[in-house]
Design a protein around this motif. Structure first.
Motif, PDB file in Angstrom:
ATOM      1  N   GLY A 101       0.300  28.752  20.232  1.00  0.00           N
ATOM      2  CA  GLY A 101      -0.876  29.581  20.470  1.00  0.00           C
ATOM      3  C   GLY A 101      -0.902  30.149  21.873  1.00  0.00           C
ATOM      4  O   GLY A 101       0.113  30.152  22.572  1.00  0.00           O
ATOM      5  N   LEU A 102      -2.041  30.629  22.226  1.00  0.00           N
ATOM      6  CA  LEU A 102      -2.229  31.300  23.506  1.00  0.00           C
ATOM      7  C   LEU A 102      -3.128  30.467  24.395  1.00  0.00           C
ATOM      8  O   LEU A 102      -4.186  30.045  23.961  1.00  0.00           O
ATOM      9  CB  LEU A 102      -2.969  32.602  23.240  1.00  0.00           C
ATOM     10  CG  LEU A 102      -2.219  33.894  23.282  1.00  0.00           C
ATOM     11  CD1 LEU A 102      -3.180  35.018  23.008  1.00  0.00           C
ATOM     12  CD2 LEU A 102      -1.561  34.084  24.637  1.00  0.00           C
ATOM     13  N   ASN A 103      -2.714  30.248  25.618  1.00  0.00           N
ATOM     14  CA  ASN A 103      -3.567  29.483  26.529  1.00  0.00           C
ATOM     15  C   ASN A 103      -4.229  30.355  27.590  1.00  0.00           C
ATOM     16  O   ASN A 103      -5.212  29.965  28.191  1.00  0.00           O
ATOM     17  CB  ASN A 103      -2.748  28.376  27.201  1.00  0.00           C
ATOM     18  CG  ASN A 103      -2.083  27.499  26.168  1.00  0.00           C
ATOM     19  OD1 ASN A 103      -2.747  27.039  25.230  1.00  0.00           O
ATOM     20  ND2 ASN A 103      -0.793  27.282  26.302  1.00  0.00           N
ATOM     21  N   GLU A 104      -3.674  31.532  27.796  1.00  0.00           N
ATOM     22  CA  GLU A 104      -4.179  32.420  28.833  1.00  0.00           C
ATOM     23  C   GLU A 104      -5.628  32.851  28.590  1.00  0.00           C
ATOM     24  O   GLU A 104      -6.046  33.004  27.454  1.00  0.00           O
ATOM     25  CB  GLU A 104      -3.346  33.712  28.879  1.00  0.00           C
ATOM     26  CG  GLU A 104      -2.031  33.574  29.604  1.00  0.00           C
ATOM     27  CD  GLU A 104      -0.916  33.101  28.684  1.00  0.00           C
ATOM     28  OE1 GLU A 104      -1.221  32.684  27.538  1.00  0.00           O
ATOM     29  OE2 GLU A 104       0.240  33.132  29.119  1.00  0.00           O
ATOM     30  N   ASP A 105      -6.347  33.079  29.688  1.00  0.00           N
ATOM     31  CA  ASP A 105      -7.660  33.703  29.593  1.00  0.00           C
ATOM     32  C   ASP A 105      -7.438  35.208  29.499  1.00  0.00           C
ATOM     33  O   ASP A 105      -6.814  35.797  30.380  1.00  0.00           O
ATOM     34  CB  ASP A 105      -8.494  33.361  30.836  1.00  0.00           C
ATOM     35  CG  ASP A 105      -9.839  34.059  30.806  1.00  0.00           C
ATOM     36  OD1 ASP A 105     -10.269  34.494  29.701  1.00  0.00           O
ATOM     37  OD2 ASP A 105     -10.476  34.181  31.871  1.00  0.00           O
ATOM     38  N   LEU A 106      -7.899  35.805  28.424  1.00  0.00           N
ATOM     39  CA  LEU A 106      -7.602  37.215  28.203  1.00  0.00           C
ATOM     40  C   LEU A 106      -8.788  38.123  28.490  1.00  0.00           C
ATOM     41  O   LEU A 106      -8.727  39.319  28.221  1.00  0.00           O
ATOM     42  CB  LEU A 106      -7.152  37.425  26.749  1.00  0.00           C
ATOM     43  CG  LEU A 106      -5.874  36.692  26.378  1.00  0.00           C
ATOM     44  CD1 LEU A 106      -5.526  36.969  24.931  1.00  0.00           C
ATOM     45  CD2 LEU A 106      -4.727  37.104  27.284  1.00  0.00           C
ATOM     46  N   THR A 107      -9.858  37.560  29.028  1.00  0.00           N
ATOM     47  CA  THR A 107     -11.056  38.356  29.279  1.00  0.00           C
ATOM     48  C   THR A 107     -10.713  39.584  30.115  1.00  0.00           C
ATOM     49  O   THR A 107     -10.150  39.466  31.205  1.00  0.00           O
ATOM     50  CB  THR A 107     -12.124  37.501  29.990  1.00  0.00           C
ATOM     51  OG1 THR A 107     -12.300  36.313  29.237  1.00  0.00           O
ATOM     52  CG2 THR A 107     -13.440  38.257  30.089  1.00  0.00           C
ATOM     53  N   GLY A 108     -10.997  40.746  29.561  1.00  0.00           N
ATOM     54  CA  GLY A 108     -10.770  41.999  30.272  1.00  0.00           C
ATOM     55  C   GLY A 108      -9.327  42.471  30.318  1.00  0.00           C
ATOM     56  O   GLY A 108      -9.040  43.526  30.870  1.00  0.00           O
ATOM     57  N   ARG A 109      -8.391  41.693  29.718  1.00  0.00           N
ATOM     58  CA  ARG A 109      -6.976  42.072  29.801  1.00  0.00           C
ATOM     59  C   ARG A 109      -6.586  43.088  28.739  1.00  0.00           C
ATOM     60  O   ARG A 109      -7.122  43.110  27.637  1.00  0.00           O
ATOM     61  CB  ARG A 109      -6.067  40.836  29.593  1.00  0.00           C
ATOM     62  CG  ARG A 109      -6.151  39.779  30.668  1.00  0.00           C
ATOM     63  CD  ARG A 109      -5.677  40.237  32.011  1.00  0.00           C
ATOM     64  NE  ARG A 109      -4.350  40.813  32.082  1.00  0.00           N
ATOM     65  CZ  ARG A 109      -3.232  40.132  32.332  1.00  0.00           C
ATOM     66  NH1 ARG A 109      -3.275  38.832  32.497  1.00  0.00           N
ATOM     67  NH2 ARG A 109      -2.062  40.755  32.426  1.00  0.00           N
TER      68      ARG A 109
END
Ligand code: IMP
Ligand code: MG
Length: 191
Positions: A101-109
């Motif tokens: 899965g994805l662990n990154e914070d994607l807010t606004g990306r």
């Protein structure tokens, strides 16, 4: 000598059918044509994302080869991450499950999903939903191959290398029962 000149001089060497497990595949798309398409996609992304820093989300396993070739030609600042989705074919529907899965914070990306091939679009649709939950600002898709005749969603596929008919192909990351991903050209199954 490039592979086009090579194929003119030695057609028999470049035009061989191959056997993978129980099936025979015919040569379909040459390495030079694939690489030209990869460069077109990379150049377009360089133009469209100049001054931005998108995150490339590479869908394992198939997209590894396209992602490597394409990203080496990018001049923009960017990050990358991987996802892996498994599909289980039930009687009625295809269920997709996240394995990596994805662990990154994607807010606004801004995120660019990198696929080997978009067929029905189920995989890319599942990832779209995953990215929506993680608040990505905008999601794009870059796929080496696209089967417009099989695609059943509305989301645009912004960057495509080559469109193909609803045939089964192998090579350049794409597999038949796990094999064939290492081939540098595309072969097609003609039953
Ligand atoms: P979709 O979810 O139906 O769009 O299919 C996506 C996945 O199916 C791809 O990432 C591939 O793994 C696989 N796939 C679809 N078409 C082909 C093909 O022609 N050859 C090999 N794999 C394929
Ligand atoms: Mg795949």
């Amino acid at each position: 000598m490039d592979s086009f000149a090579f194929s003119l001089l030695f057609p028999q060497k470049n035009m061989q059918k191959i056997q993978l497990l129980d099936k025979e595949f015919e040569p379909f798309i040459a390495e030079s044509e694939i690489q030209a398409a990869v460069s077109r996609v990379a150049n377009q992304i360089n133009v469209d994302f100049a001054g931005k820093s998108p995150l490339f989300l590479i869908v394992l396993n198939g997209a590894f080869m396209f992602a490597a070739d394409m990203m080496k030609q990018l001049t923009i600042t960017c990050e990358l991450s991987f996802v892996k989705i498994a599909s289980y074919h039930g009687a009625e529907q295809k269920d997709l499950q996240e394995l990596i899965g994805l662990n990154e914070d994607l807010t606004g990306r801004e995120v660019i999903i990198v696929e080997d091939i978009v067929d029905s679009g189920n995989t890319v649709h599942r990832i779209f939903e995953m990215l929506k939950e993680k608040n990505a600002a905008k999601v794009y898709v870059a796929s080496m191959f696209f089967k417009p005749g099989a695609y059943k969603y509305q989301h645009p596929i912004q960057y495509t290398g080559l469109n193909i008919a609803n045939d089964f192909i192998v090579g350049y990351g794409l597999d038949y029962n796990g094999v064939g991903r290492n081939l540098n050209a595309i072969y097609v199954y003609k039953p």
